[in-house]
Design an enzyme around this catalytic site. Sequence first.
Site, PDB file in Angstrom:
ATOM      1  N   ILE A 236       0.836  -1.209   0.000  1.00 23.81           N
ATOM      2  CA  ILE A 236       0.000   0.000   0.000  1.00 23.81           C
ATOM      3  C   ILE A 236       0.868   1.256   0.000  1.00 23.81           C
ATOM      4  O   ILE A 236       0.455   2.291  -0.541  1.00 23.81           O
ATOM      5  CB  ILE A 236      -1.010  -0.006   1.178  1.00 23.81           C
ATOM      6  CG1 ILE A 236      -2.126   1.019   0.920  1.00 23.81           C
ATOM      7  CG2 ILE A 236      -0.335   0.275   2.504  1.00 23.81           C
ATOM      8  CD1 ILE A 236      -2.938   0.790  -0.318  1.00 23.81           C
ATOM      9  N   ALA A 237       2.066   1.195   0.568  1.00 18.34           N
ATOM     10  CA  ALA A 237       2.963   2.350   0.529  1.00 18.34           C
ATOM     11  C   ALA A 237       3.235   2.735  -0.931  1.00 18.34           C
ATOM     12  O   ALA A 237       3.183   3.909  -1.309  1.00 18.34           O
ATOM     13  CB  ALA A 237       4.271   2.029   1.249  1.00 18.34           C
ATOM     14  N   ARG A 238       3.463   1.727  -1.743  1.00 18.74           N
ATOM     15  CA  ARG A 238       3.768   1.954  -3.163  1.00 18.74           C
ATOM     16  C   ARG A 238       2.537   2.527  -3.890  1.00 18.74           C
ATOM     17  O   ARG A 238       2.640   3.493  -4.640  1.00 18.74           O
ATOM     18  CB  ARG A 238       4.210   0.612  -3.772  1.00 18.74           C
ATOM     19  CG  ARG A 238       4.742   0.670  -5.153  1.00 18.74           C
ATOM     20  CD  ARG A 238       5.573  -0.569  -5.482  1.00 18.74           C
ATOM     21  NE  ARG A 238       6.918  -0.465  -4.980  1.00 18.74           N
ATOM     22  CZ  ARG A 238       7.918   0.188  -5.598  1.00 18.74           C
ATOM     23  NH1 ARG A 238       7.701   0.776  -6.753  1.00 18.74           N
ATOM     24  NH2 ARG A 238       9.114   0.247  -5.067  1.00 18.74           N
TER      25      ARG A 238
ATOM     26  N   SER B 109      12.566   2.427   5.628  1.00 16.88           N
ATOM     27  CA  SER B 109      12.342   0.994   5.456  1.00 16.88           C
ATOM     28  C   SER B 109      13.224   0.259   6.451  1.00 16.88           C
ATOM     29  O   SER B 109      14.153   0.838   7.019  1.00 16.88           O
ATOM     30  CB  SER B 109      12.718   0.604   4.015  1.00 16.88           C
ATOM     31  OG  SER B 109      12.627  -0.795   3.854  1.00 16.88           O
ATOM     32  N   ARG B 110      12.938  -1.031   6.628  1.00 17.29           N
ATOM     33  CA  ARG B 110      13.798  -1.812   7.518  1.00 17.29           C
ATOM     34  C   ARG B 110      15.151  -2.081   6.881  1.00 17.29           C
ATOM     35  O   ARG B 110      16.116  -2.367   7.568  1.00 17.29           O
ATOM     36  CB  ARG B 110      13.113  -3.138   7.879  1.00 17.29           C
ATOM     37  CG  ARG B 110      11.903  -2.952   8.784  1.00 17.29           C
ATOM     38  CD  ARG B 110      11.094  -4.215   8.896  1.00 17.29           C
ATOM     39  NE  ARG B 110      10.598  -4.628   7.578  1.00 17.29           N
ATOM     40  CZ  ARG B 110       9.975  -5.767   7.345  1.00 17.29           C
ATOM     41  NH1 ARG B 110       9.772  -6.617   8.312  1.00 17.29           N
ATOM     42  NH2 ARG B 110       9.545  -6.054   6.126  1.00 17.29           N
TER      43      ARG B 110
ATOM     44  N   LYS C 286      -5.369   2.003   7.832  1.00 21.47           N
ATOM     45  CA  LYS C 286      -6.369   1.270   8.604  1.00 21.47           C
ATOM     46  C   LYS C 286      -5.839  -0.138   8.806  1.00 21.47           C
ATOM     47  O   LYS C 286      -5.036  -0.584   7.975  1.00 21.47           O
ATOM     48  CB  LYS C 286      -7.735   1.265   7.920  1.00 21.47           C
ATOM     49  CG  LYS C 286      -7.794   1.102   6.393  1.00 21.47           C
ATOM     50  CD  LYS C 286      -7.199  -0.078   5.721  1.00 21.47           C
ATOM     51  CE  LYS C 286      -7.707  -1.428   6.021  1.00 21.47           C
ATOM     52  NZ  LYS C 286      -7.053  -2.505   5.231  1.00 21.47           N
TER      53      LYS C 286
ATOM     54  N   ASP D 136      -8.424  -6.284   8.662  1.00 23.93           N
ATOM     55  CA  ASP D 136      -7.979  -5.947   7.321  1.00 23.93           C
ATOM     56  C   ASP D 136      -9.104  -5.457   6.429  1.00 23.93           C
ATOM     57  O   ASP D 136      -8.900  -4.586   5.584  1.00 23.93           O
ATOM     58  CB  ASP D 136      -7.304  -7.158   6.656  1.00 23.93           C
ATOM     59  CG  ASP D 136      -6.223  -6.683   5.704  1.00 23.93           C
ATOM     60  OD1 ASP D 136      -5.286  -6.033   6.196  1.00 23.93           O
ATOM     61  OD2 ASP D 136      -6.346  -6.902   4.493  1.00 23.93           O
TER      62      ASP D 136
HETATM   63  N1  LIG Z   1      -5.928   1.643   2.181  1.00 22.19           N
HETATM   64  C1  LIG Z   1      -5.860   0.522   1.488  1.00 22.19           C
HETATM   65  O1  LIG Z   1      -6.450   0.372   0.422  1.00 22.19           O
HETATM   66  C2  LIG Z   1      -5.009  -0.581   2.010  1.00 22.19           C
HETATM   67  C3  LIG Z   1      -4.709  -1.668   1.182  1.00 22.19           C
HETATM   68  C4  LIG Z   1      -3.848  -2.645   1.671  1.00 22.19           C
HETATM   69  C5  LIG Z   1      -3.340  -2.534   2.956  1.00 22.19           C
HETATM   70  N2  LIG Z   1      -3.682  -1.480   3.728  1.00 22.19           N
HETATM   71  C6  LIG Z   1      -3.141  -1.355   5.099  1.00 22.19           C
HETATM   72  O2  LIG Z   1      -1.781  -0.958   4.987  1.00 22.19           O
HETATM   73  C7  LIG Z   1      -0.989  -1.628   5.955  1.00 22.19           C
HETATM   74  C8  LIG Z   1       0.140  -2.359   5.240  1.00 22.19           C
HETATM   75  O3  LIG Z   1      -0.409  -3.289   4.343  1.00 22.19           O
HETATM   76  P1  LIG Z   1       0.389  -3.804   3.042  1.00 22.19           P
HETATM   77  O4  LIG Z   1      -0.574  -4.586   2.270  1.00 22.19           O
HETATM   78  O5  LIG Z   1       1.106  -2.691   2.402  1.00 22.19           O
HETATM   79  O6  LIG Z   1       1.427  -4.792   3.723  1.00 22.19           O
HETATM   80  P2  LIG Z   1       2.818  -5.264   3.141  1.00 22.19           P
HETATM   81  O7  LIG Z   1       2.797  -5.289   1.650  1.00 22.19           O
HETATM   82  O8  LIG Z   1       3.200  -6.491   3.884  1.00 22.19           O
HETATM   83  O9  LIG Z   1       3.812  -4.098   3.561  1.00 22.19           O
HETATM   84  C9  LIG Z   1       4.018  -3.732   4.900  1.00 22.19           C
HETATM   85  C10 LIG Z   1       5.385  -3.084   5.027  1.00 22.19           C
HETATM   86  O10 LIG Z   1       5.560  -2.629   6.357  1.00 22.19           O
HETATM   87  C11 LIG Z   1       6.954  -2.690   6.714  1.00 22.19           C
HETATM   88  N3  LIG Z   1       7.111  -3.323   8.028  1.00 22.19           N
HETATM   89  C12 LIG Z   1       7.541  -2.711   9.154  1.00 22.19           C
HETATM   90  N4  LIG Z   1       7.559  -3.537  10.200  1.00 22.19           N
HETATM   91  C13 LIG Z   1       7.128  -4.714   9.751  1.00 22.19           C
HETATM   92  C14 LIG Z   1       6.941  -5.963  10.360  1.00 22.19           C
HETATM   93  N5  LIG Z   1       7.197  -6.172  11.670  1.00 22.19           N
HETATM   94  N6  LIG Z   1       6.500  -6.968   9.588  1.00 22.19           N
HETATM   95  C15 LIG Z   1       6.249  -6.786   8.278  1.00 22.19           C
HETATM   96  N7  LIG Z   1       6.410  -5.590   7.644  1.00 22.19           N
HETATM   97  C16 LIG Z   1       6.853  -4.569   8.375  1.00 22.19           C
HETATM   98  C17 LIG Z   1       7.639  -3.423   5.571  1.00 22.19           C
HETATM   99  O11 LIG Z   1       8.274  -2.415   4.811  1.00 22.19           O
HETATM  100  P3  LIG Z   1       9.863  -2.283   4.874  1.00 22.19           P
HETATM  101  O12 LIG Z   1      10.386  -3.633   4.494  1.00 22.19           O
HETATM  102  O13 LIG Z   1      10.134  -1.223   3.926  1.00 22.19           O
HETATM  103  O14 LIG Z   1      10.208  -1.933   6.281  1.00 22.19           O
HETATM  104  C18 LIG Z   1       6.541  -4.040   4.771  1.00 22.19           C
HETATM  105  O15 LIG Z   1       6.858  -4.082   3.402  1.00 22.19           O
HETATM  106  C19 LIG Z   1      -1.938  -2.521   6.746  1.00 22.19           C
HETATM  107  O16 LIG Z   1      -2.296  -1.886   7.956  1.00 22.19           O
HETATM  108  C20 LIG Z   1      -3.156  -2.657   5.851  1.00 22.19           C
HETATM  109  O17 LIG Z   1      -4.379  -2.779   6.562  1.00 22.19           O
HETATM  110  C21 LIG Z   1      -4.485  -0.512   3.281  1.00 22.19           C
END
Ligand SMILES: NC(=O)c1ccc[n+]([C@@H]2O[C@H](COP(=O)([O-])OP(=O)(O)OC[C@H]3O[C@@H](n4cnc5c(N)ncnc54)[C@H](OP(=O)(O)O)[C@@H]3O)[C@@H](O)[C@H]2O)c1
Length: 362
Positions: free
Chosen positions: A38-40, A59-60, A130, A211
């Site tokens: 989602i960051a991307r 990032s980590r 969220k 989620d």
């Molecule tokens: N608004 C929306 O449409 C939407 C959609 C999907 C997700 N989300 C929300 O966004 C958040 C992240 O979801 P995502 O899908 O982006 O997840 P993801 O692809 O797994 O990415 C999460 C990132 O958080 C970092 N991170 C820091 N501490 C971590 C840990 N202990 N374990 C794993 N990752 C860690 C990592 O980045 P680094 O490696 O760079 O540190 C990892 O790439 C969640 O809360 C989710 O509910 C929102």
Amino acid sequence: MTESRFVARPDWYTATNPETRAATGAPLRWGVVATGGIARTVTADLALLEDAALHAVSSRRQSTAAAFAADFGFATHYYDGGPDGSGAEGYRQLVNDPDVDVVYVATPHAQHHAVAKAALEAGKHVLCEKSLTINAAEAAELIALARASGLFLMEAVWSRFVPGFQRALQIVDSGEIGDVEWVRADLGFPAPVDETARIWAPAAGGGALLDLTVYPLLWPWATLGKPATVSATGALTAFGVDRQNALTLGYDSGAQAQLMSYLGSFGPRQAVVCGTKGMIETVGSVNNPLELRITIGWDAPRTEVFEVPGRGYTYELREVTRCIQAGLTESPTMPLDDSLAVMELFDDVRRQLGVTYPNDPR
Ligand SMILES: NC(=O)c1ccc[n+]([C@@H]2O[C@H](COP(=O)([O-])OP(=O)(O)OC[C@H]3O[C@@H](n4cnc5c(N)ncnc54)[C@H](OP(=O)(O)O)[C@@H]3O)[C@@H](O)[C@H]2O)c1
């Protein structure tokens, strides 16, 4: 007549509205914590805003921080050189960067509290993914901190701001479908079960509830308000998070809502709002409907179609910009009391389902 809540003014989100830029006249300088999915996606939409400066990402790992910074043109990047690999060193440097105005927290749910708290303590405004936190106790602490510090804090429930959702609320408010009697909404997809993946892991706040449920819940929450009763059933994985959950919401008026969130199957991913004179159905997406089908009485349905720039996140990003530039500490469309009330509802649902997380209060 049913009156919906958190209706936004459409001109808040247009690039040409001078009100959105008048307060500071300067772009907001953003720091993004994490480089995952989602960051991307959100950063690509952030780059579409003419008054957003992509200042820093953390990032980590050094390699992912540098690659993300290069991909989007961030001025600087931070990473965790520390031994635990938690990312804490990287985000601590980011939140203490004097050239960051607002921090976007895009880590898994279980890290939201620590990162957002560090950002607020460093005097930064925060947009946090969220669910805001994994439980109401964490949410209450963040909200109190933001309010005491006079800083902006918002949970990134982007669907509140998208045109298809806002238009549905306008239709409800106009009385066209009469009084809302019931709402049905669902969201999910089949995700391979993996106890270590963030979407499943108990330590990451895994399961369908945190989620996904925020999106179907939006529809009754906006059209009927906070429910008087919530009754939850669910199916749990062997490691104790909900693979799917079914919520029935009750209201003093007699109105009801049925919500389904799932990580084991395909589904319609749809919201239907049913009133005494007609109904609204989303077509294609419950969280960013690009089409609404409106049926009044026994008439043939009419369809309204919406276009969004990018992936649909510019609307929430413009709201953050508008609020901070206007000196607001919370969004009237996504108020903090709503985030807290939703986390309290989720705590109640988890009690009913028997789902606990390691950092829940003992
Ligand atoms: N608004 C929306 O449409 C939407 C959609 C999907 C997700 N989300 C929300 O966004 C958040 C992240 O979801 P995502 O899908 O982006 O997840 P993801 O692809 O797994 O990415 C999460 C990132 O958080 C970092 N991170 C820091 N501490 C971590 C840990 N202990 N374990 C794993 N990752 C860690 C990592 O980045 P680094 O490696 O760079 O540190 C990892 O790439 C969640 O809360 C989710 O509910 C929102």
